[in-house]
Design an enzyme around this catalytic site. Sequence first.
Site, PDB file in Angstrom:
ATOM      1  N   GLU A  52       1.148  -1.568   0.053  1.00 18.09           N
ATOM      2  CA  GLU A  52      -0.599  -0.226  -0.289  1.00 18.09           C
ATOM      3  C   GLU A  52       1.088   1.468  -0.167  1.00 18.09           C
ATOM      4  O   GLU A  52       0.391   2.057  -0.415  1.00 18.09           O
ATOM      5  CB  GLU A  52      -1.218   0.464   0.826  1.00 18.09           C
ATOM      6  CG  GLU A  52      -2.051  -0.818   0.898  1.00 18.09           C
ATOM      7  CD  GLU A  52      -1.932  -2.346   1.370  1.00 18.09           C
ATOM      8  OE1 GLU A  52      -0.815  -2.432   1.937  1.00 18.09           O
ATOM      9  OE2 GLU A  52      -2.508  -3.484   1.288  1.00 18.09           O
ATOM     10  N   HIS A  80      -9.635  -4.601  11.609  1.00 15.62           N
ATOM     11  CA  HIS A  80     -10.047  -4.369  10.536  1.00 15.62           C
ATOM     12  C   HIS A  80     -11.665  -4.068  10.647  1.00 15.62           C
ATOM     13  O   HIS A  80     -12.835  -4.063   9.452  1.00 15.62           O
ATOM     14  CB  HIS A  80     -10.590  -6.569   9.214  1.00 15.62           C
ATOM     15  CG  HIS A  80      -9.367  -6.827   9.469  1.00 15.62           C
ATOM     16  ND1 HIS A  80      -7.924  -6.932  10.044  1.00 15.62           N
ATOM     17  CD2 HIS A  80      -9.466  -6.819   7.750  1.00 15.62           C
ATOM     18  CE1 HIS A  80      -7.649  -7.539   8.638  1.00 15.62           C
ATOM     19  NE2 HIS A  80      -7.624  -7.336   7.679  1.00 15.62           N
TER      20      HIS A  80
END
Lengths: 339, 490
Positions: free
Chosen positions: B224, B293
């Site tokens: 990322e 998450h």
Amino acid sequence: MATATAAPTATPEPESEARPNVSRDELLKYYREMLLIRRFEEKAGQLYGMGLIGGFCHLYIGQEAVVVGLEAAAEEGDKRITSYRDHGHMLACGMDAKGVMAELTGREGGYSKGKGGSMHMFSKERHFYGGHGIVAAQVPIGAGLAFADKYLNNGRVTFTYFGDGAANQGQVYESYNMAQLWSLPVVFVIENNQYAMGTSVKRSTMSRTYWERGAAYGIAGEEVDGMDVLAVKAAGERAVAHCRSGAGPYILEVKTYRYRGHSMSDPAKYRTREEVQKMKEERDPIEQVRSMLLTGSHASEDDLKAIDKEIRDIVNEAAEFSKESPEPDLTELWTDIVA
Amino acid sequence: MATNILMPALSPTMEEGTLARWLKKEGDAVKSGDILAEIETDKATMEFEAVDEGVLGRILVAEGTEGVKVNAPIAVLLADGESADAAPAGGGLGNASPEDGANLAQAPTAGTPGTGDSPTTVEKKMPNSSAEAPVPATPVSPVAQGPSGQWSAEQLSDVPAGTATKTMTVREALREAMSEEMRRDETVFLMGEEVGEYQGAYKISQGMLDEFGARRVIDTPITEHGFAGIAVGAAFGGLKPIVEFMTFNFAMQAMDHLINSAAKTLYMSGGQMGCPIVFRGPNGAAARVAAQHSQDFAAWFMQVPGLRVVMPYSASDAKGLMKTAIRDPNPVIFLENEILYGRSFEVPDLEDFTIPFGKAKVERVGQHVTLVSFGIGMTYALQAAEELAKEGIEAEVINLRSLRPMDLPTVIESVKKTNRCVTIEEGWPQGSVGSYIGSQIMQQAFDHLDAPVISLTGKDVPMPYAANLEKLALVTVPEVIEAVRHVTYR
């Protein structure tokens, strides 16, 4: 997969001989450009001392041959991006000394209207994409510029400069991976000045041959004597040819040395005065070209004096401009936040 | 004894799926481990294995049926020697509720406008969640529930009354918006993990590789930090990247490029060089995926000058805001929600439908209290408003949609009428979006307030995994109702 070429010897050739295939004009051009950076940076240091420049100010003195050599290998339209030690890169790519100096003093006439400062300047016109204050952030951004060029198929190459300190950041290797995966036309230029701020390469780094790390990704590269502008230019030409051929990225590890501290506030306790002195006396990039000009009878002392004066005038003019240019209007606080 | 085979949940957020193919037919013997059927979820096609042994007595859901709810009976498994006739035709056995059976009987994709509860409306099936009613869909056309004279038609709807609409999921709306913009502008491209050959981790980009090719739909390695930086560079270099983060949790790895590289360059360059880019992906709690998450970054991003931050609720919001985001010359943080992806809404059927940033939508008109929310928080707000209406409390529900710029004037205008406000979001309380709104109301409408503003948020804890604790950690409809009672002194 591209193979890494062998590193040429880092030992400079004897200074007394002008090299073949280097014209007088070319040597004079390099001399002039390197001298402009040197004098400009000296002036910036002086203005900093006078309180006219604030914050961080990272001088490029000693490393001039790197950008001047690589710019000589670039074509119009090629891009460049670097870290916060960026004044030299801007001058070498043709940005105006007045605009750069006025940005250092935080004035309206600066490249960023005084809102960026020493570390954050850009010129779309000269294809200079900063000026980045976060160590190594410019590396994927540079790969991204090359991504855009490849996408647009415009034949351009991006020079992405970073230091030996940045070379230990993870995002450099993320960028290597994608740059080779997607064959991006980017030259990764590691300006190895041997100190990441105050930490020497020996104290920070395993596997100190930085350019060889590209081999893990199949990226070709080489080491270059960064105090020799002609060697840098020759290596830059090899790198650019590689990129323009569509073969993907190329790594140049340019061995260089900064004479000044990391920034203006550097106490320089991490290296000896003798080490710096020795480098200045024996390896100085400007002196090397000067000597070539003189010994090759390309120029007389008087010719060089005239150039010195010409450069001093440019720098003094820039300094004057940077003092006279007004501070940005207070309304500038609220402009350029969103387009 | 005959047992029902139930539609399995094959992903944390799966609430329904497509029964793609039966691999056993009625009368076949079944051993545990046999593949019974192929089931297509919102993420992938999965094989469904038998757990128990027996004979497949009856198939209750034909192959090819879409929208089969999790836990709905799909077949009957008979014990050896048992007759198929003895088996019930769905419902009455196992965990299936009558509601599940009812849903099965409906055509799963055809919307039934006007009922306020389309068949594709999904509800989280969690243990002990029976108190939650189905989420009302956004009204197709504004229905004045109270005096609505103060709102212009524009604030109540993005399109003129009578505009044709079509039913689509948030997922389809996002895909359509991106595809339309990519057809319109060659410099727009999509990059991210699994956006291409995998067809999108959440199927947002399904089919886009086929249409646009690998040059414009680019699979990245799982890096990322690196690919966000490359995308920023590509934006500097003249392209308009759409960067998909598989979830915004992973955007934390790229935070430096979002904030330092993308958001600040226009300012630092004195206006010379901007960064036209969209960072998008699911944000906020999903279901049962625990602390790393499940988190809502709306308040984080909302703080940063130079960014645009939007958080759509409906498919219509998603479509109109995504098209605006791609065209915007600034970096846009586009916060989606995994649980909303599969929900259906009416979307204006226009050739070029966009929603400007900084324009809230009054989703429901009321005079007793103002509910302000955005993204998935809207489901709680609208559901609470529905419940409250039964008690005679008419809530005005404002869907902010963009958080930066934020349409505070609409909020203030509403509060001046209702004199009360509750904000609803899933993020954490300290430095929340609601706390900012509360302070602005205090500064701009102090004399109009009849009660302190309540900011309802997720609880001040990392998201727990256990189902009961997770439910407790999120904001709930009963909490909204209670807060409204509190500010209305009822």
